[in-house]
Enzyme design. Structure first.
Site, PDB file in Angstrom:
ATOM      1  N   GLN A 117       4.417   5.373  11.027  1.00  0.00           N
ATOM      2  CA  GLN A 117       3.933   5.579   9.658  1.00  0.00           C
ATOM      3  C   GLN A 117       2.664   4.773   9.444  1.00  0.00           C
ATOM      4  O   GLN A 117       2.025   4.875   8.413  1.00  0.00           O
ATOM      5  CB  GLN A 117       4.991   5.109   8.660  1.00  0.00           C
ATOM      6  CG  GLN A 117       6.303   5.832   8.794  1.00  0.00           C
ATOM      7  CD  GLN A 117       7.392   5.135   8.007  1.00  0.00           C
ATOM      8  OE1 GLN A 117       7.502   5.277   6.806  1.00  0.00           O
ATOM      9  NE2 GLN A 117       8.194   4.357   8.695  1.00  0.00           N
TER      10      GLN A 117
ATOM     11  N   ASP B 226      -2.866   1.882  11.426  1.00  0.00           N
ATOM     12  CA  ASP B 226      -3.716   0.844  12.021  1.00  0.00           C
ATOM     13  C   ASP B 226      -4.124   1.118  13.472  1.00  0.00           C
ATOM     14  O   ASP B 226      -4.954   0.403  14.027  1.00  0.00           O
ATOM     15  CB  ASP B 226      -3.030  -0.538  11.918  1.00  0.00           C
ATOM     16  CG  ASP B 226      -1.612  -0.546  12.475  1.00  0.00           C
ATOM     17  OD1 ASP B 226      -1.355   0.117  13.505  1.00  0.00           O
ATOM     18  OD2 ASP B 226      -0.754  -1.247  11.896  1.00  0.00           O
TER      19      ASP B 226
ATOM     20  N   HIS C  99       1.052   9.414   9.192  1.00  0.00           N
ATOM     21  CA  HIS C  99       0.217   9.247   7.995  1.00  0.00           C
ATOM     22  C   HIS C  99      -1.263   9.133   8.324  1.00  0.00           C
ATOM     23  O   HIS C  99      -2.041   8.568   7.559  1.00  0.00           O
ATOM     24  CB  HIS C  99       0.687   8.017   7.198  1.00  0.00           C
ATOM     25  CG  HIS C  99       2.065   8.177   6.626  1.00  0.00           C
ATOM     26  ND1 HIS C  99       2.916   7.129   6.374  1.00  0.00           N
ATOM     27  CD2 HIS C  99       2.753   9.301   6.274  1.00  0.00           C
ATOM     28  CE1 HIS C  99       4.060   7.591   5.884  1.00  0.00           C
ATOM     29  NE2 HIS C  99       3.988   8.896   5.816  1.00  0.00           N
TER      30      HIS C  99
ATOM     31  N   CYS D 127     -21.334  10.057   2.688  1.00  0.00           N
ATOM     32  CA  CYS D 127     -21.801  10.802   3.861  1.00  0.00           C
ATOM     33  C   CYS D 127     -23.280  11.168   3.659  1.00  0.00           C
ATOM     34  O   CYS D 127     -23.795  11.106   2.534  1.00  0.00           O
ATOM     35  CB  CYS D 127     -20.926  12.045   3.918  1.00  0.00           C
ATOM     36  SG  CYS D 127     -21.432  13.347   4.996  1.00  0.00           S
TER      37      CYS D 127
ATOM     38  N   GLY E 296      10.771  -2.129  11.873  1.00  0.00           N
ATOM     39  CA  GLY E 296       9.909  -2.565  10.770  1.00  0.00           C
ATOM     40  C   GLY E 296       9.601  -1.512   9.727  1.00  0.00           C
ATOM     41  O   GLY E 296       8.482  -1.445   9.235  1.00  0.00           O
TER      42      GLY E 296
ATOM     43  N   SER F 239      11.104   0.145   6.042  1.00  0.00           N
ATOM     44  CA  SER F 239      12.102   0.052   4.973  1.00  0.00           C
ATOM     45  C   SER F 239      12.825   1.388   4.792  1.00  0.00           C
ATOM     46  O   SER F 239      13.791   1.467   4.049  1.00  0.00           O
ATOM     47  CB  SER F 239      11.429  -0.354   3.664  1.00  0.00           C
ATOM     48  OG  SER F 239      10.462   0.611   3.305  1.00  0.00           O
TER      49      SER F 239
ATOM     50  N   ASN G 248      14.678  -5.177  12.170  1.00  0.00           N
ATOM     51  CA  ASN G 248      14.061  -5.436  10.871  1.00  0.00           C
ATOM     52  C   ASN G 248      14.465  -6.827  10.397  1.00  0.00           C
ATOM     53  O   ASN G 248      15.484  -7.363  10.846  1.00  0.00           O
ATOM     54  CB  ASN G 248      14.550  -4.381   9.846  1.00  0.00           C
ATOM     55  CG  ASN G 248      13.618  -4.246   8.647  1.00  0.00           C
ATOM     56  OD1 ASN G 248      13.263  -5.228   8.015  1.00  0.00           O
ATOM     57  ND2 ASN G 248      13.221  -3.015   8.352  1.00  0.00           N
TER      58      ASN G 248
ATOM     59  N   ALA H 286       9.969  -8.421  14.569  1.00  0.00           N
ATOM     60  CA  ALA H 286       9.812  -7.354  15.569  1.00  0.00           C
ATOM     61  C   ALA H 286       9.191  -7.872  16.873  1.00  0.00           C
ATOM     62  O   ALA H 286       9.657  -7.529  17.963  1.00  0.00           O
ATOM     63  CB  ALA H 286       8.955  -6.235  14.981  1.00  0.00           C
TER      64      ALA H 286
HETATM   65  P1  NAD Z   1       7.252  -0.992   4.090  1.00  0.00           P
HETATM   66  O1  NAD Z   1       6.114  -1.816   3.681  1.00  0.00           O
HETATM   67  O2  NAD Z   1       7.926  -0.158   3.096  1.00  0.00           O
HETATM   68  O3  NAD Z   1       8.399  -1.893   4.726  1.00  0.00           O
HETATM   69  C1  NAD Z   1       8.163  -2.821   5.708  1.00  0.00           C
HETATM   70  C2  NAD Z   1       9.491  -3.145   6.392  1.00  0.00           C
HETATM   71  O4  NAD Z   1       9.227  -4.017   7.463  1.00  0.00           O
HETATM   72  C3  NAD Z   1      10.529  -3.834   5.492  1.00  0.00           C
HETATM   73  O5  NAD Z   1      11.764  -3.211   5.677  1.00  0.00           O
HETATM   74  C4  NAD Z   1      10.542  -5.292   6.016  1.00  0.00           C
HETATM   75  O6  NAD Z   1      11.817  -5.875   5.920  1.00  0.00           O
HETATM   76  C5  NAD Z   1      10.133  -5.094   7.461  1.00  0.00           C
HETATM   77  N1  NAD Z   1       9.446  -6.244   8.071  1.00  0.00           N
HETATM   78  C6  NAD Z   1       8.510  -7.051   7.523  1.00  0.00           C
HETATM   79  N2  NAD Z   1       8.056  -7.937   8.435  1.00  0.00           N
HETATM   80  C7  NAD Z   1       8.727  -7.682   9.588  1.00  0.00           C
HETATM   81  C8  NAD Z   1       8.698  -8.256  10.891  1.00  0.00           C
HETATM   82  N3  NAD Z   1       7.883  -9.273  11.217  1.00  0.00           N
HETATM   83  N4  NAD Z   1       9.518  -7.730  11.828  1.00  0.00           N
HETATM   84  C9  NAD Z   1      10.358  -6.696  11.542  1.00  0.00           C
HETATM   85  N5  NAD Z   1      10.420  -6.112  10.328  1.00  0.00           N
HETATM   86  C10 NAD Z   1       9.619  -6.612   9.363  1.00  0.00           C
HETATM   87  O7  NAD Z   1       6.716  -0.148   5.276  1.00  0.00           O
HETATM   88  P2  NAD Z   1       6.922   1.323   5.634  1.00  0.00           P
HETATM   89  O8  NAD Z   1       8.363   1.666   5.536  1.00  0.00           O
HETATM   90  O9  NAD Z   1       6.221   1.477   6.871  1.00  0.00           O
HETATM   91  O10 NAD Z   1       6.231   2.249   4.500  1.00  0.00           O
HETATM   92  C11 NAD Z   1       5.111   1.972   3.750  1.00  0.00           C
HETATM   93  C12 NAD Z   1       3.943   2.922   3.942  1.00  0.00           C
HETATM   94  O11 NAD Z   1       2.785   2.134   3.894  1.00  0.00           O
HETATM   95  C13 NAD Z   1       3.877   3.601   5.262  1.00  0.00           C
HETATM   96  O12 NAD Z   1       3.906   4.932   5.037  1.00  0.00           O
HETATM   97  C14 NAD Z   1       2.534   3.220   5.896  1.00  0.00           C
HETATM   98  O13 NAD Z   1       1.732   4.376   6.061  1.00  0.00           O
HETATM   99  C15 NAD Z   1       1.843   2.373   4.903  1.00  0.00           C
HETATM  100  N6  NAD Z   1       1.360   1.081   5.441  1.00  0.00           N
HETATM  101  C16 NAD Z   1       0.807   0.985   6.684  1.00  0.00           C
HETATM  102  C17 NAD Z   1       0.383  -0.245   7.182  1.00  0.00           C
HETATM  103  C18 NAD Z   1      -0.217  -0.316   8.567  1.00  0.00           C
HETATM  104  O14 NAD Z   1      -0.813   0.646   9.027  1.00  0.00           O
HETATM  105  N7  NAD Z   1      -0.052  -1.439   9.284  1.00  0.00           N
HETATM  106  C19 NAD Z   1       0.530  -1.391   6.407  1.00  0.00           C
HETATM  107  C20 NAD Z   1       1.095  -1.266   5.123  1.00  0.00           C
HETATM  108  C21 NAD Z   1       1.524  -0.022   4.659  1.00  0.00           C
HETATM  109 ZN    ZN Z   2     -20.526  15.177   3.916  1.00  0.00          ZN
END
Ligand code: NAD
Ligand code: ZN
Length: 248
Positions: A102, A105, A120, A149, A188, A190, A214, A233
């Site tokens: 999801q 990055d 996503h 652009c 990782g 939710s 998690n 993680a």
């Molecule tokens: P979320 O933010 O809803 O949940 C994060 C989950 O990770 C929680 O359950 C938390 O307990 C757990 N967590 C936090 N730190 C952790 C660790 N060190 N080790 C293991 N688990 C850990 O994230 P989501 O469910 O991915 O959904 C949110 C949406 O936001 C996604 O669709 C995503 O596209 C977007 N998002 C992406 C990024 C990224 O690309 N890195 C960052 C933030 C949000």
């Molecule tokens: Zn353009």
């Protein structure tokens, strides 16, 4: 926890078709804050408001200023952590086949995984709202907000915002790999964002073992996952992968 790591390592060492579903939590140890939970940018703003397509279309400059600019800064400087590297190692060992992420990055590909379904999209690219041209985010000039652009159109990150649909081919492929894997590692996430959160349910119904990693329990923990390994993680995946290597 040691027992669970041991048990999972034994299952993984004999498995071939393992899929990982990853969420924002896997990238926290790379310095990227999650949406939910403590710390960083997302305590200051409501991501559901700023990451919603309606908010972007209504006021692109506001969303660029308060959300995307800071996200670009964080992502430009982030690299894979032990969890990403472990999944790449498990692919090298012929155990993990596909990652459904999801995250936007791009850290799984940088770590070395070759089959990554980016549910996503990817923040590494921008798309012009007028001519549809793509442009690399790292090369983007953000001295003017919103960045534009050469045709004059506004750039939007090439990610799926809340309120937008998941590209159908990503959804189809995810459902296909979820329904045919033998083990799904859910790392990782939710499991609050649909339809990504349905993938473990599909895997479970098709007979796979579903293992969560998690910091805390989720809505999957009671009903869907076989068990949860609680902790960071990066730390857990590193220990798990060393154990798998020892068993092979
Ligand atoms: P979320 O933010 O809803 O949940 C994060 C989950 O990770 C929680 O359950 C938390 O307990 C757990 N967590 C936090 N730190 C952790 C660790 N060190 N080790 C293991 N688990 C850990 O994230 P989501 O469910 O991915 O959904 C949110 C949406 O936001 C996604 O669709 C995503 O596209 C977007 N998002 C992406 C990024 C990224 O690309 N890195 C960052 C933030 C949000
Ligand atoms: Zn353009």
């Amino acid at each position: 926890m040691n027992d669970l790591i041991q048990k999972t390592a034994q299952d993984l060492a004999g498995a071939k078709n393992v899929v990982a579903l990853t969420g924002a939590g896997i990238s926290v140890e790379s310095g990227i804050p999650p949406f939910r939970g403590p710390g960083g940018l997302w305590e200051k703003i409501d991501p559901l408001e700023f990451a919603h397509i309606d908010a972007f279309m209504k006021d692109p400059a506001k969303v660029w200023n308060f959300f995307i600019k800071e996200m670009k800064e964080i992502l430009d400087n982030a690299g894979p952590n032990d969890a990403h590297k472990s999944l790449a190692r498990l692919e090298e060992l012929g155990i993990v086949t596909t990652i459904i992420t999801q995250n936007v990055d791009g850290l799984h590909q940088i770590a070395g995984n070759t089959d990554v379904i980016e549910f996503h999209g990817n923040f590494a690219w921008q798309r012009c709202l007028d001519c549809d041209e793509r442009f690399e985010t790292v090369r983007l000039d953000i001295s003017q907000i919103p960045p534009r652009c050469s045709c004059g159109g506004i750039y939007k990150p090439d990610c799926v915002f809340f309120g937008e649909i998941i590209p159908p081919h990503h959804l189809l492929r995810s459902e296909q790999v979820a329904s045919t894997c033998t083990i799904m590692l859910v790392i990782g996430t939710s499991a609050e964002v649909h339809p990504a959160a349905l993938m473990p349910v599909i895997a479970k119904q098709a007979g796979a073992t579903v293992i969560e990693i998690n910091l805390e329990k989720t809505s999957l923990t009671q009903k869907t996952s076989d068990y949860i390994i609680m902790g960071k993680a990066g730390e857990i995946m590193k220990r798990l992968t060393s154990e798998v290597e020892r068993l092979l």
